[in-house]
Design an enzyme around this catalytic site. Structure first.
Site, PDB file in Angstrom:
ATOM      1  N   GLU A   1       0.834  -1.215   0.000  1.00 22.45           N
ATOM      2  CA  GLU A   1       0.000   0.000   0.000  1.00 22.45           C
ATOM      3  C   GLU A   1       0.861   1.254   0.000  1.00 22.45           C
ATOM      4  O   GLU A   1       0.505   2.249  -0.619  1.00 22.45           O
ATOM      5  CB  GLU A   1      -0.969   0.008   1.175  1.00 22.45           C
ATOM      6  CG  GLU A   1      -1.921   1.186   1.081  1.00 22.45           C
ATOM      7  CD  GLU A   1      -3.260   0.980   1.744  1.00 22.45           C
ATOM      8  OE1 GLU A   1      -4.031   1.950   1.762  1.00 22.45           O
ATOM      9  OE2 GLU A   1      -3.544  -0.128   2.243  1.00 22.45           O
ATOM     10  N   THR A   2       1.984   1.211   0.663  1.00 19.69           N
ATOM     11  CA  THR A   2       2.896   2.352   0.649  1.00 19.69           C
ATOM     12  C   THR A   2       3.364   2.644  -0.774  1.00 19.69           C
ATOM     13  O   THR A   2       3.281   3.781  -1.247  1.00 19.69           O
ATOM     14  CB  THR A   2       4.109   2.092   1.565  1.00 19.69           C
ATOM     15  OG1 THR A   2       3.640   1.956   2.908  1.00 19.69           O
ATOM     16  CG2 THR A   2       5.129   3.217   1.485  1.00 19.69           C
TER      17      THR A   2
END
Length: 139
Positions: A58-59
């Site tokens: 997700e980062t």
């Protein structure tokens, strides 16, 4: 002042990414690459924690979404799916994030996480919503 989207050091400071040890190694809108250590990100059985893989994916996807969103726009996660293929027990894992779709209001990215032997550990897909930044927001 540097914009957080154009300066990976600002994006990773004092955030979960710093705690997980995530480092960005390639920084382009069409290909974002990062690494994360397995040490410190393990679950009780000594394997890379699936939640750490998800946060890593997700980062990378969120940073790529903001990079592709354009000036004055922000991106927020809408859906994340992860398939965990194999265990990683040591070393670094590498995530390669590439766009599947970049539109005006949504962007979807594939994030492939591999171990140091280049074996696939996790495949993730992140979809973000792209909106105009509210007044005073970074983005």
């Amino acid at each position: 002042m540097n914009h957080p989207v154009t300066d990976p050091n600002l994006v990773l400071t004092e955030q979960l990414t710093e705690k997980l040890g995530i480092a960005i190694t390639e920084w382009e809108p069409k290909r974002l690459v990062g690494t994360m250590p397995v040490a410190g990100n393990r679950q009780p059985y000594g394997l890379l924690h699936g939640g750490a893989s998800a946060a890593f994916a997700e980062t990378l996807g969120s940073i790529a979404a903001v990079m592709n969103a354009g000036e004055g726009r922000i991106a927020v996660g809408l859906e994340l799916s992860c398939t965990h293929h194999r265990a990683a027990r040591e070393g670094l894992v590498t995530g390669v994030c590439t766009p599947l779709h970049v539109g005006r209001t949504t962007a979807t990215f594939e994030i492939v996480i591999t171990d140091e032997s280049d074996k696939r550990v996790c495949t993730a897909r992140l979809t973000c919503v792209i909106r105009d930044a509210p007044p005073g927001a970074k983005g």
